[in-house]
Design a protein around this motif. Structure first.
Motif, mmCIF file in Angstrom:
data_model
loop_
_atom_site.group_PDB
_atom_site.id
_atom_site.type_symbol
_atom_site.label_atom_id
_atom_site.label_comp_id
_atom_site.label_asym_id
_atom_site.label_seq_id
_atom_site.Cartn_x
_atom_site.Cartn_y
_atom_site.Cartn_z
ATOM 1 N N VAL A 240 -8.997 4.028 9.945
ATOM 2 C CA VAL A 240 -7.529 4.072 10.301
ATOM 3 C C VAL A 240 -7.231 4.258 11.658
ATOM 4 N N SER A 241 -6.536 3.233 12.154
ATOM 5 C CA SER A 241 -6.200 3.380 13.724
ATOM 6 C C SER A 241 -4.594 3.579 13.683
ATOM 7 N N LEU A 242 -4.266 4.541 14.924
ATOM 8 C CA LEU A 242 -2.830 4.539 14.879
ATOM 9 C C LEU A 242 -2.265 5.002 16.147
ATOM 10 N N GLY A 243 -1.057 4.856 16.313
ATOM 11 C CA GLY A 243 -0.538 5.197 17.705
ATOM 12 C C GLY A 243 0.936 5.654 17.555
ATOM 13 N N LEU B 207 -3.120 -1.549 20.116
ATOM 14 C CA LEU B 207 -2.052 -0.359 20.275
ATOM 15 C C LEU B 207 -1.896 -0.155 21.723
ATOM 16 N N ALA B 208 -3.016 0.289 22.546
ATOM 17 C CA ALA B 208 -2.930 0.601 24.133
ATOM 18 C C ALA B 208 -1.999 -0.532 24.744
ATOM 19 N N THR B 209 -2.407 -1.570 24.343
ATOM 20 C CA THR B 209 -1.695 -2.889 25.293
ATOM 21 C C THR B 209 -0.055 -2.947 24.802
ATOM 22 N N GLY C 225 1.334 5.449 22.290
ATOM 23 C CA GLY C 225 0.868 6.674 22.905
ATOM 24 C C GLY C 225 -0.133 7.192 21.686
ATOM 25 N N GLN C 226 -1.097 8.002 22.446
ATOM 26 C CA GLN C 226 -1.832 8.921 21.362
ATOM 27 C C GLN C 226 -2.647 8.239 20.504
ATOM 28 N N VAL C 227 -3.116 7.036 20.869
ATOM 29 C CA VAL C 227 -3.810 6.079 20.133
ATOM 30 C C VAL C 227 -5.302 6.577 19.915
ATOM 31 N N TRP D 39 5.147 7.064 14.029
ATOM 32 C CA TRP D 39 3.828 6.727 14.147
ATOM 33 C C TRP D 39 3.499 5.225 13.313
ATOM 34 N N LEU D 40 2.720 4.434 13.891
ATOM 35 C CA LEU D 40 2.242 3.327 13.138
ATOM 36 C C LEU D 40 0.681 3.745 12.876
ATOM 37 N N LEU D 41 0.551 3.526 11.276
ATOM 38 C CA LEU D 41 -0.933 3.635 10.829
ATOM 39 C C LEU D 41 -1.479 2.621 10.184
ATOM 40 N N LEU D 42 -2.572 2.047 10.508
ATOM 41 C CA LEU D 42 -3.133 0.693 10.013
ATOM 42 C C LEU D 42 -4.727 0.810 9.548
ATOM 43 N N GLU D 43 -4.896 0.562 8.187
ATOM 44 C CA GLU D 43 -6.097 0.554 7.713
ATOM 45 C C GLU D 43 -6.765 -0.473 8.260
ATOM 46 N N HIS D 44 -8.116 -0.709 8.648
ATOM 47 C CA HIS D 44 -8.744 -1.861 8.955
ATOM 48 C C HIS D 44 -10.447 -1.800 8.680
ATOM 49 N N GLY D 45 -11.329 -2.785 9.024
ATOM 50 C CA GLY D 45 -12.407 -3.085 8.526
ATOM 51 C C GLY D 45 -13.455 -1.877 9.633
ATOM 52 N N HIS D 46 -14.590 -1.686 9.156
ATOM 53 C CA HIS D 46 -15.102 -0.417 9.982
ATOM 54 C C HIS D 46 -15.587 -1.024 11.258
ATOM 55 N N GLY D 47 -15.598 -2.169 11.679
ATOM 56 C CA GLY D 47 -16.061 -2.957 12.997
ATOM 57 C C GLY D 47 -14.992 -3.160 13.622
ATOM 58 N N GLN D 48 -13.615 -3.160 13.441
ATOM 59 C CA GLN D 48 -12.304 -3.224 14.076
ATOM 60 C C GLN D 48 -11.784 -2.290 14.652
#
Length: 291
Positions: free
Chosen positions: A276-279, A256-258, A262-264, A239-248
């Motif tokens: 936090v977004s992850l894939g 991630l999907a591009t 998977g399981q984004v 898994w890749l887990l990324l913190e980011h801004g609330h509008g991102q």
């Protein structure tokens, strides 16, 4: 003057200076000078403030009124229950980032594995994870040698041995004659603020390292770089887990999907904001969502 009276006067001064947490700031600074915790302060607030204590406290108070972050003035900040040393060479660990740590624990529940923390700073994320997953091997990387030195210091003072901090640009310190090191989890709180964001001129951000805050492409450049490069360092199913801004959130999910993860999904923080977004590194995997 009693300690209570000294605190009340200090809090009023910080309110006038625009501090959003004036009383708390004053208490933390006075506790730092006295070498006590806040419970002691509440219990013994009727004691007289010694002259030397007042002088040291006034100096710190003046710096805080000028905008200096409390964490830099005291040289420490608590994160995930760990007392971390801080310095102006690193970002100040923030409660929002604990959402990333929670996600790492949820996706790294096995007793053994390997985690990579990119842009580790004080080592907050790496040390929080390593402290509760002693069977895991944790690597933290930062481009700032000063940050790496500080992170190693934090590991030593906390007696956390299953973490290795390295200096270098993103994945570069991993490349060796065998082609690199695969991980079960890769996590990062990278720079994600746009160069023209007005928040950079406010509060603690004015004093934190610019290079650790700001990224090109409206704050998305480093996030996209990590998405593109991480798959080459993840084990299948990792898994890749990324913190980011609330509008991102939408932009990171799309990246991630591009890239074929998977399981984004995107996770929200306690304030209800995308944080936090992850894939998952699954060949041919696609998908999206939010939780």
């Amino acid at each position: 003057m009693t300690l209570d009276a000294l605190l009340a006067r200090a809090a009023r001064r910080l309110v006038d200076a625009g501090s959003p947490s004036a009383r708390l700031d004053a208490e933390v600074l006075l506790c730092h000078v006295l070498g006590v915790d806040r419970t002691w302060l509440y219990t013994w607030g009727d004691r007289e403030a010694p002259t030397l204590v007042r002088a040291r406290f006034e100096a710190l108070l003046a710096a805080r009124a000028a905008g200096q972050p409390v964490a830099y003035l005291t040289g420490e900040r608590e994160f995930w229950g760990l007392r971390l040393a801080t310095s102006p060479h690193t970002l100040i660990p923030r409660p929002d980032t604990e959402r990333l740590v929670e996600a790492a624990f949820a996706h790294g529940a096995s007793p053994r594995g390997r985690l990579l923390d990119l842009g580790t700073g004080t080592g907050a994320i790496a040390l929080a994870f390593a402290s509760e997953r002693p069977g895991w091997s944790v690597v933290g990387i930062d481009q700032s040698p000063e940050a790496v030195t500080l992170a190693r210091h934090n590991a030593e003072r906390l007696a956390i041995a299953n973490v290795d901090f390295r200096a270098g640009d993103w994945f570069a310190p991993l490349i060796d004659q065998n082609g690199g090191e695969p991980f079960d989890l890769i996590v990062s709180n990278p720079p994600y603020i746009a160069e023209d964001d007005p928040h950079l001129r406010k509060g603690d951000l004015r004093f934190e390292p610019y290079s650790a805050l700001v990224a090109a492409e409206q704050g998305l450049a480093d996030l996209r770089h990590l998405v593109d490069e991480a798959r080459g360092h993840l084990l299948p199913g990792g898994w890749l887990l990324l913190e980011h801004g609330h509008g991102q959130g939408a932009a990171v999910r799309d990246a991630l999907a591009t890239a074929g993860y998977g399981q984004v999904a995107t996770l929200r923080d306690l304030g209800g904001h995308d944080r936090v977004s992850l894939g998952r590194h699954v060949e041919g995997g696609t998908g999206g969502g939010r939780s």
